[in-house]
Design a protein around this motif. Structure first.
Motif, PDB file in Angstrom:
ATOM      1  N   ARG A   1      81.337  28.514   6.269  1.00 45.35           N
ATOM      2  CA  ARG A   1      80.827  29.861   6.545  1.00 45.35           C
ATOM      3  C   ARG A   1      79.457  30.060   5.894  1.00 45.35           C
ATOM      4  O   ARG A   1      78.554  30.639   6.495  1.00 45.35           O
ATOM      5  CB  ARG A   1      81.810  30.924   6.036  1.00 45.35           C
TER       6      ARG A   1
ATOM      7  N   TYR B   1      71.091  34.357  15.367  1.00 41.82           N
ATOM      8  CA  TYR B   1      71.570  34.807  16.665  1.00 41.82           C
ATOM      9  C   TYR B   1      71.949  36.282  16.638  1.00 41.82           C
ATOM     10  O   TYR B   1      71.769  36.990  17.629  1.00 41.82           O
ATOM     11  CB  TYR B   1      72.747  33.958  17.152  1.00 41.82           C
ATOM     12  N   GLY B   2      72.446  36.726  15.514  1.00 39.26           N
ATOM     13  CA  GLY B   2      72.775  38.147  15.375  1.00 39.26           C
ATOM     14  C   GLY B   2      71.546  39.004  15.501  1.00 39.26           C
ATOM     15  O   GLY B   2      71.542  40.038  16.167  1.00 39.26           O
TER      16      GLY B   2
ATOM     17  N   MET C   1      76.817  27.989   7.833  1.00 34.88           N
ATOM     18  CA  MET C   1      76.526  28.528   9.164  1.00 34.88           C
ATOM     19  C   MET C   1      75.866  29.906   9.135  1.00 34.88           C
ATOM     20  O   MET C   1      75.379  30.392  10.152  1.00 34.88           O
ATOM     21  CB  MET C   1      77.814  28.594   9.996  1.00 34.88           C
ATOM     22  N   LYS C   2      75.808  30.530   7.977  1.00 36.36           N
ATOM     23  CA  LYS C   2      75.280  31.890   7.860  1.00 36.36           C
ATOM     24  C   LYS C   2      73.868  32.041   8.428  1.00 36.36           C
ATOM     25  O   LYS C   2      73.617  32.999   9.176  1.00 36.36           O
ATOM     26  CB  LYS C   2      75.333  32.350   6.401  1.00 36.36           C
TER      27      LYS C   2
ATOM     28  N   GLU D   1      74.127  32.141  12.229  1.00 36.29           N
ATOM     29  CA  GLU D   1      74.781  33.371  12.686  1.00 36.29           C
ATOM     30  C   GLU D   1      73.841  34.561  12.543  1.00 36.29           C
ATOM     31  O   GLU D   1      73.779  35.421  13.423  1.00 36.29           O
ATOM     32  CB  GLU D   1      76.069  33.604  11.904  1.00 36.29           C
ATOM     33  N   GLU D   2      73.104  34.602  11.435  1.00 33.09           N
ATOM     34  CA  GLU D   2      72.153  35.693  11.249  1.00 33.09           C
ATOM     35  C   GLU D   2      71.035  35.620  12.294  1.00 33.09           C
ATOM     36  O   GLU D   2      70.628  36.643  12.837  1.00 33.09           O
ATOM     37  CB  GLU D   2      71.556  35.639   9.840  1.00 33.09           C
TER      38      GLU D   2
ATOM     39  N   ASN E   1      70.152  38.972  19.161  1.00 33.66           N
ATOM     40  CA  ASN E   1      70.946  39.783  20.077  1.00 33.66           C
ATOM     41  C   ASN E   1      70.625  41.263  19.939  1.00 33.66           C
ATOM     42  O   ASN E   1      70.851  42.041  20.862  1.00 33.66           O
ATOM     43  CB  ASN E   1      72.440  39.541  19.879  1.00 33.66           C
TER      44      ASN E   1
END
Length: 118
Positions: free
Chosen positions: A102, A112-113, A105-106, A109-110, A116
């Motif tokens: 986690r 793509y977050g 991958m943060k 993820e941030e 979006n």
């Protein structure tokens, strides 16, 4: 400043080897291997699991008797304190690896977050 991710990964590997979770796994794995009954049960369980996984990956049908054999093997290893301790240690190590994943991958993820939201 350029960061060498592989150097950081090697440092993480070293830290994992020194972690309490890994040291516990190592200790309990040694106990399983030192006890002939535990080792035989553990080896049989792992072989059954690998065979079932291989069949599943190849799309082969798993027979009822294979499922029953796996269940019986699982019941047998639950009665063995050495294997039970190893499995508990494996579970804690798995949780640690999930937590690390986690964290790793943060950034993605941030990224793509944030994309979006735009």
């Amino acid at each position: 400043m350029t960061v060498n991710v592989y150097d950081q990964a090697n440092a993480l590997e070293s830290a994992l080897r020194q972690s309490e979770e890994f040291q516990n796994m190592k200790e309990f794995y040694g106990k399983v291997n030192e006890n002939p009954e535990s080792k035989a049960l553990f080896d049989e369980f792992r072989e059954i699991q690998m065979n079932l996984q291989q069949k599943q990956m190849q799309g082969e049908e798993i027979q009822e008797e294979e499922v029953q054999k796996a269940q019986k093997s699982a019941e047998d290893i639950e009665k063995d304190e050495n294997i039970k301790s190893l499995m508990e240690a494996e579970q804690k190590m798995s949780q640690l690896i999930q937590d690390l994943n986690r964290v790793i991958m943060k950034p993605i993820e941030e990224l793509y977050g944030l994309e979006n939201q735009n």
